[in-house]
Structure formats: structure tokens, C-alpha cells
Design a protein around this motif. Structure first.
Motif, PDB file in Angstrom:
ATOM      1  N   UNK A   1      11.704  -0.719 -12.263  1.00  0.00           N
ATOM      2  CA  UNK A   1      11.029  -0.413 -13.532  1.00  0.00           C
ATOM      3  C   UNK A   1       9.924   0.619 -13.292  1.00  0.00           C
ATOM      4  N   UNK A   2       9.936   1.683 -14.078  1.00  0.00           N
ATOM      5  CA  UNK A   2       8.854   2.670 -14.005  1.00  0.00           C
ATOM      6  C   UNK A   2       8.247   2.823 -15.392  1.00  0.00           C
ATOM      7  N   UNK A   3       6.969   3.175 -15.429  1.00  0.00           N
ATOM      8  CA  UNK A   3       6.242   3.172 -16.699  1.00  0.00           C
ATOM      9  C   UNK A   3       5.936   4.570 -17.231  1.00  0.00           C
TER      10      UNK A   3
ATOM     11  N   UNK B   1      12.149   4.821  -2.784  1.00  0.00           N
ATOM     12  CA  UNK B   1      13.564   4.790  -3.163  1.00  0.00           C
ATOM     13  C   UNK B   1      13.765   4.989  -4.656  1.00  0.00           C
ATOM     14  N   UNK B   2      12.861   4.421  -5.451  1.00  0.00           N
ATOM     15  CA  UNK B   2      13.060   4.445  -6.903  1.00  0.00           C
ATOM     16  C   UNK B   2      12.029   5.321  -7.619  1.00  0.00           C
ATOM     17  N   UNK B   3      10.771   5.132  -7.272  1.00  0.00           N
ATOM     18  CA  UNK B   3       9.688   5.857  -7.950  1.00  0.00           C
ATOM     19  C   UNK B   3       9.756   7.342  -7.618  1.00  0.00           C
ATOM     20  N   UNK B   4       9.816   8.165  -8.643  1.00  0.00           N
ATOM     21  CA  UNK B   4       9.868   9.615  -8.397  1.00  0.00           C
ATOM     22  C   UNK B   4       8.497  10.148  -8.021  1.00  0.00           C
TER      23      UNK B   4
ATOM     24  N   UNK C   1      -0.675   1.282  -6.681  1.00  0.00           N
ATOM     25  CA  UNK C   1       0.237   0.712  -5.692  1.00  0.00           C
ATOM     26  C   UNK C   1       1.163  -0.345  -6.280  1.00  0.00           C
ATOM     27  N   UNK C   2       0.675  -1.144  -7.242  1.00  0.00           N
ATOM     28  CA  UNK C   2       1.574  -2.153  -7.809  1.00  0.00           C
ATOM     29  C   UNK C   2       2.641  -1.493  -8.680  1.00  0.00           C
ATOM     30  N   UNK C   3       2.371  -0.314  -9.236  1.00  0.00           N
ATOM     31  CA  UNK C   3       3.449   0.421  -9.945  1.00  0.00           C
ATOM     32  C   UNK C   3       4.569   0.741  -8.979  1.00  0.00           C
ATOM     33  N   UNK C   4       4.183   1.134  -7.763  1.00  0.00           N
ATOM     34  CA  UNK C   4       5.168   1.432  -6.714  1.00  0.00           C
ATOM     35  C   UNK C   4       5.987   0.188  -6.383  1.00  0.00           C
ATOM     36  N   UNK C   5       5.299  -0.947  -6.245  1.00  0.00           N
ATOM     37  CA  UNK C   5       5.998  -2.190  -5.888  1.00  0.00           C
ATOM     38  C   UNK C   5       6.955  -2.607  -7.008  1.00  0.00           C
ATOM     39  N   UNK C   6       6.485  -2.510  -8.260  1.00  0.00           N
ATOM     40  CA  UNK C   6       7.340  -2.880  -9.401  1.00  0.00           C
ATOM     41  C   UNK C   6       8.572  -1.961  -9.434  1.00  0.00           C
ATOM     42  N   UNK C   7       8.351  -0.678  -9.187  1.00  0.00           N
ATOM     43  CA  UNK C   7       9.469   0.277  -9.196  1.00  0.00           C
ATOM     44  C   UNK C   7      10.462  -0.033  -8.079  1.00  0.00           C
TER      45      UNK C   7
ATOM     46  N   UNK D   1       0.836  -1.209   0.000  1.00  0.00           N
ATOM     47  CA  UNK D   1       0.000   0.000   0.000  1.00  0.00           C
ATOM     48  C   UNK D   1       0.867   1.253   0.000  1.00  0.00           C
ATOM     49  N   UNK D   2       2.153   1.074   0.197  1.00  0.00           N
ATOM     50  CA  UNK D   2       3.078   2.168  -0.014  1.00  0.00           C
ATOM     51  C   UNK D   2       3.357   3.007   1.214  1.00  0.00           C
ATOM     52  N   UNK D   3       4.430   3.779   1.093  1.00  0.00           N
ATOM     53  CA  UNK D   3       4.810   4.655   2.214  1.00  0.00           C
ATOM     54  C   UNK D   3       3.761   5.752   2.397  1.00  0.00           C
ATOM     55  N   UNK D   4       2.981   6.023   1.366  1.00  0.00           N
ATOM     56  CA  UNK D   4       1.916   7.016   1.529  1.00  0.00           C
ATOM     57  C   UNK D   4       0.833   6.478   2.474  1.00  0.00           C
ATOM     58  N   UNK D   5       0.565   5.161   2.390  1.00  0.00           N
ATOM     59  CA  UNK D   5      -0.428   4.588   3.306  1.00  0.00           C
ATOM     60  C   UNK D   5       0.134   4.511   4.731  1.00  0.00           C
TER      61      UNK D   5
END
Lengths: 223, 354
Positions: B281-283, B351-354, B270-276, A133-137
Motif C-alpha cells: 500500500x502506498x499513499x 521492492x514496492x515503494x517508488x 519510515x513506516x510508509x516504507x514498511x506499509x508499502x 529504518x529502511x534500505x536508506x539507513x
């Protein structure tokens, strides 16, 4: 099987395999909905019992993409749902790793519904268990009240609004619905079966729940 | 002849959506993760367009996520739904609008099953009376909240301050639309445009100046899968399906994604964040992701709402590249403030995703 979803979902399958071709689960798991529909259609009790005890029936994600594309207007997804219900009713769900996950699903989802009136409730959706859910969550979890207030929500507040507190009278009605429609009995049965299994494994309830939540055999995957 | 045939097919997917007077039912996921989207929907429909959209605190979940996780029986879900419908009747409404696609699909399934099996409907009505002392009723019209925004899309366009257009190039923004499986895959005639060519989001995007991208996995599930996400050890299913969609859309260089279902924007974000974070990898462009929005958020942006009032700071994929393209002003210093400027800290940086 008297389940309405079988009546609705099965009209002379021609075994074309379109459901398997379109199925997101069939790509990820060792899973073939065409085969399951075929077994149900042939009404072979021994094979159906084998299915009810297997991991196979728990692989579907219930997206129901299969319904759109079936040339016979069948619904493999609905047939799977009926099989899952039967597996729970008969207790066969305890025979498979994926079936045993019912203990956690019943516990978590229904405690949200009966305690708060929601399937998903942000105070029980923990970053620790949902790091995707990310650091935002993580930040939101630490400041839920402030964030809901900022965004115009009504977290646990009186009256209408997003994530309002649902009055106790309404929650009592949900509980009565559970009691008379078999949900309460189903939850008790699933819980008792889970606790018995935990005891067999020499685990506390908490340890058993963690095992179900985190452990998966590699045998399920397609690749 | 062929044209007439196409018109006939298309006629099956024209959905009658009443103009006004709706009983509104919220979504568990949208309220939890996108509360401002529901706030925006009500503000646009009630205050900007003058519609009568009624809400009561007494409605509950429809039970849909539990039903599709096999954690409640079908009869239980149907009786909870009957209670929701009975509340609509009690408050004097016959048009029902829900904020959730899982709910919408389950309502369609339930009403269709009742229609085919009247004895089941009778049983549910009896359950309802025994449990809640409410009179059984069914909506005259059942719509999803996006159906209403679709219906009002031209009125929204007429009040717009911004368009889905790149202000630097003058070109329409390239938009991926994601419908959500339970909107029309089960009952194509219940959704605007059916299941193969759903038009509910396309209509909004076209009315607001954008350009829709067609790509191979356009109709593929976001990967929620109910139990396949709820249990951590199943979650690879969910991630894999989202990954498949992003790999498929990447060559078409989308500027943004607009979604219909409340769950899909969560997973696609959220899965974009996990993949990054796991694969690097970013899209999107220059290390960014592709911003993902609810349709209410897009309507709000077009109408000139402040991005932070819309809750866009609670997305994990940053929305700023899209705001810049649309020429929407925003104050970075206010992004993470609470009400009345209260300092509530801010999230860690990925760390990776801007």
C-alpha cells in the motif's frame, strides 16, 4: 505516593473516560487509563500493588494526549509515569513481561547517554535491529562518516556541530548527576534483577536481552 | 460578544518570542537522522537573517527519551536540564531555543513543576552545584526552534525562490502539518496557537503559499511511544498509529507533510516504507509515498537550497514528486554523492515503494 507527577496529575477524576477515548495505547493494547486513574484515586493499596506488578502500566506511550482533553486537567500519563517509577523502585516491574523490558531500555539508552552524551547515537542504531529504518539507513550505516561530512555534520568531531564528540569532562558531569540523583543505583538494581532472571531461565545475558527485544505475548493486544 | 470571547481565548495562545540572541541546544534524533536540518536552521538564522544563535559543544542530551522510557528518574532529568540552563547563563544568554519537541515538553514540565514546588527547585539547584559546580538559572524565554522559523516566516517568504505552489496548475500545494504531541498537548499556552489549533506550522505553510489540509486524525500521535518503539516486540504500536494517520489523511490527497518534532518525520517516512513493503500500500501518487519533511527542510526548499544539501536523499520516501511540483531543479546523478563528489554507492531500491 510522594511523586510530584501524582500531585500534578490528579485532581478529582470524574471517571468520564475521555482519556481512554483519546489514548493511542488504548486502541492498540488492552488498556484503559481511566481505570488506572480510578484505582490510584481510591488509594486501594492492594489494587495499586496489582497494577505495579501488571503489564498494564507499561502500555502507555507517554504521548500525553490525555492531558489536553481531560475536563478536570488531570494527567493520566503523568500518573502512569509515577506508577512505573514506583514499580521499578519496589522491584515489582519484574513480575510482568512489559516491565522486564526495563532491563534493555536502561541498558541501551543509558549507555548512549553516559558514553556519548546522547539518547540516540547513530553508530549504535543498527540496521540489523531497525530494519524499518529502511534500505536508506542500511546505506547510511555503511557510510556514516561520509554522509555526515556531506551534510555538514560533525560526527565525533571536536567543537560544536551535529553529533559532535561531547568532551569527557561533560560526560563525567553527567555521571556525577546520575550518582547523586539515584539513577546509578536504579540502573544497578534493574540490571541485577535482569541478570537474576536470566540465570533462572538458564540464559546468557545476550540470550536474555534478545528474548526481551523480540518476544511478545499475544495477550496484550486489543484485537 | 462571541467575537470578543474568541479573541480572549486566542490571546492565551499568543506566545512571546524574542527576536534575537538565543542559546541553541540540539536534538538527539534530529542530529542523528536529519543533521542537515540543524545545519540549515543555523545557516538561515545566522547567515541569511543575521541572528545571534550561540551553540556550545558542552551541552548534552536533556535525557528526555530515557525519561519518557522510564529509564532515568525525574530528578536525574531535572538536574541534567538544570545543567543545560546553567550553561546558557554561563555563556551570557537568557533566551533558550531547543531543536527537539521531547526536550521542549520536558523543559516546560520541569519549569512548571519547579514553579509550583520551590523546595524541589532548591533541591535540583543543590544537585547541580554538587555534581557540576554550576550556578542554577532558568531561561527568561523558552522556545522551540520552529517557533523561531515561525517568527521569521515572512522574512523567509521575502527571500524565497520557490513557493508551496504547484507550478503546473498554479494551485497551492496541499499540506499535512504534524505538530508532535509534546509541543503543546501538555502545556497549551507554551505553544504558538495552543494544542487544539496549533499555528506554528500552519503559519509557515500559509506564508510560503501552501494550503493546509484538515483531516480526522490530524492531532493523533505519530506513534513513537518511546519504549513502544525502542523495543522491537512493541513496535506494532508505533506502526499502527502511523497507519491510522495515513488512512485518515489519504482521501484528502496531500502533496507533502511538514513536521515539527524530530521523531515524527522519521516515523511518518519510515513506516510508509514498511506499509508499502509489507502490504503493497502506498499513499502518494503512482506508487510513491507522501514526502515527509522537517520544517527546516521546507524553509530551505523555499529559499532555494539544493535538495541534496538539505539531506533529502536520506529520506526513505522519495521527495522528487514534490520537487517537480514546486519546480525545484535537482540533479539525480548527484543525489547520493559524498562531499566533493565522492562516490559512496547508493541505497538499494525498495521492492514496492517508488
Amino acid at each position: 505516593m510522594q511523586d510530584y507527577r501524582i500531585k500534578e496529575g490528579l485532581n478529582a477524576c470524574i471517571n468520564c473516560g475521555t482519556c481512554t477515548a483519546i489514548c493511542p495505547a488504548a486502541e492498540f493494547y488492552r488498556y484503559d487509563p481511566r481505570r488506572i486513574v480510578d484505582i490510584v484515586q481510591h488509594q486501594d493499596d492492594a489494587q495499586i500493588e496489582e497494577l505495579l506488578k501488571s503489564d498494564t502500566i507499561w502500555y502507555c506511550g507517554e504521548c500525553l494526549s490525555c492531558v489536553t482533553r481531560c475536563p478536570r486537567k488531570n494527567a493520566a500519563g503523568l500518573i502512569i509515569m509515577a506508577l512505573r517509577s514506583l514499580s521499578i523502585q519496589t522491584g515489582f516491574f519484574m513480575e510482568s513481561e512489559k516491565g522486564r523490558q526495563m532491563y534493555l531500555l536502561c541498558k541501551d539508552l543509558n549507555s548512549n547517554i553516559l558514553n556519548y552524551g546522547y539518547c540516540v547515537y547513530p553508530r549504535t542504531f543498527k540496521y540489523k535491529e531497525h530494519q524499518e529504518a529502511g534500505v536508506v539507513w542500511k546505506w547510511e550505516e555503511e557510510h556514516l562518516d561520509d554522509i555526515f561530512e556531506r551534510l555538514g555534520g560533525n560526527l565525533d568531531g571536536e567543537g560544536a556541530g551535529a553529533m559532535r564528540k561531547i568532551p569527557q569532562k561533560d560526560l563525567d558531569e553527567l555521571k556525577k548527576i546520575y550518582d547523586i540523583t539515584g539513577a546509578t543505583q536504579m540502573l544497578e538494581n534493574v540490571r541485577a534483577a535482569g541478570l537474576k532472571k536470566a540465570e533462572e531461565l538458564g540464559l546468557t545475558e545476550e540470550e536474555y536481552a534478545k528474548k526481551l527485544y523480540t518476544e511478545s505475548s499475544n495477550k496484550h493486544f486489543n484485537h | 460578544m462571541i467575537y470578543e470571547g474568541k479573541q480572549k481565548i486566542w490571546a492565551d495562545y499568543q506566545k512571546e518570542i524574542p527576536e534575537d540572541h538565543y542559546f541553541y541546544v540540539r536534538s538527539c534524533i534530529r542530529q542523528s537522522f536529519f543533521p542537515a536540518s540543524e545545519v540549515t536552521f543555523l545557516d538561515i538564522t545566522r547567515n541569511k537573517l543575521g541572528k545571534d544563535i550561540f551553540e556550545t559543544e558542552h551541552h548534552t542530551t536533556c535525557g528526555g527519551i530515557a525519561y519518557h522510557s522510564d529509564a532515568i528518574p525525574q530528578e536525574t532529568a531535572m538536574t541534567i536540564i538544570a545543567r543545560q540552563f546553567a550553561l546558557m547563563k554561563k555563556y551570557g544568554y537568557e533566551n533558550y531555543v531547543c531543536s527537539c519537541i521531547t526536550s521542549f515538553g520536558l523543559y516546560c514540565e520541569t519549569m512548571e513543576t519547579w514553579r509550583e514546588y520551590p523546595e524541589l527547585q532548591e533541591k535540583i539547584a543543590d544537585n547541580l552545584w554538587k555534581s557540576c559546580h554550576l550556578e542554577f538559572a532558568k531561561p527568561k524565554f523558552l522556545v522551540h526552534a520552529s517557533d523561531l522559523i515561525f517568527k521569521y516566516r515572512n522574512q523567509i517568504a521575502a527571500k524565497s525562490k520557490y513557493k508551496l505552489v504547484n507550478v503546473k496548475t498554479g494551485e497551492p500545494l496541499r499540506v499535512v502539518e504534524h505538530i508532535g504531541c509534546h509541543y503543546s498537548k501538555m502545556f497549551p499556552s507554551k505553544g504558538v496557537g495552543g494544542a487544539e489549533y496549533p499555528y506554528v506550522l500552519v503559519g509557515m505553510v500559509e506564508a510560503w503559499g501552501g494550503q493546509i489540509i484538515d483531516y480526522p486524525e490530524r492531532r493523533h500521535c505519530c506513534g513513537f511511544g518511546f519504549r513502544q518503539y525502542m523495543i522491537q516486540s512493541n513496535r506494532g504500536y508505533s506502526l499502527s498509529n502511523t497507519h491510522k494517520k495515513f488512512e485518515s489523511m489519504e482521501p484528502f490527497k496531500p502533496d507533502m507533510i511538514i513536521t515539527n518534532c524530530p521523531g515524527c518525520p522519521y516515523f511518518l517516512d519510515r513506516w510508509q516504507y514498511v506499509i508499502a513493503e509489507t502490504e503493497g500500500k502506498t499513499y502518494g501518487e503512482n506508487g510513491h509515498g507522501i514526502p515527509v519533511f522537517t520544517y527546516e527542510e521546507v524553509a530551505g526548499l523555499v529559499m532555494g537550497y539544493d535538495p541534496w544539501d538539505l539531506g533529502l536523499q536520506t529520506h526513505q520516501v522519495g521527495v522528487e514528486p514534490l520537487l517537480d511540483k514546486m519546480g525545484i531543479p535537482y540533479d539525480p546523478a548527484k543525489k547520493y554523492l559524498g562531499k566533493n563528489g565522492k562516490n559512496i554507492g547508493e541505497p538499494e531500491k525498495p521492492h514496492c515503494l517508488k
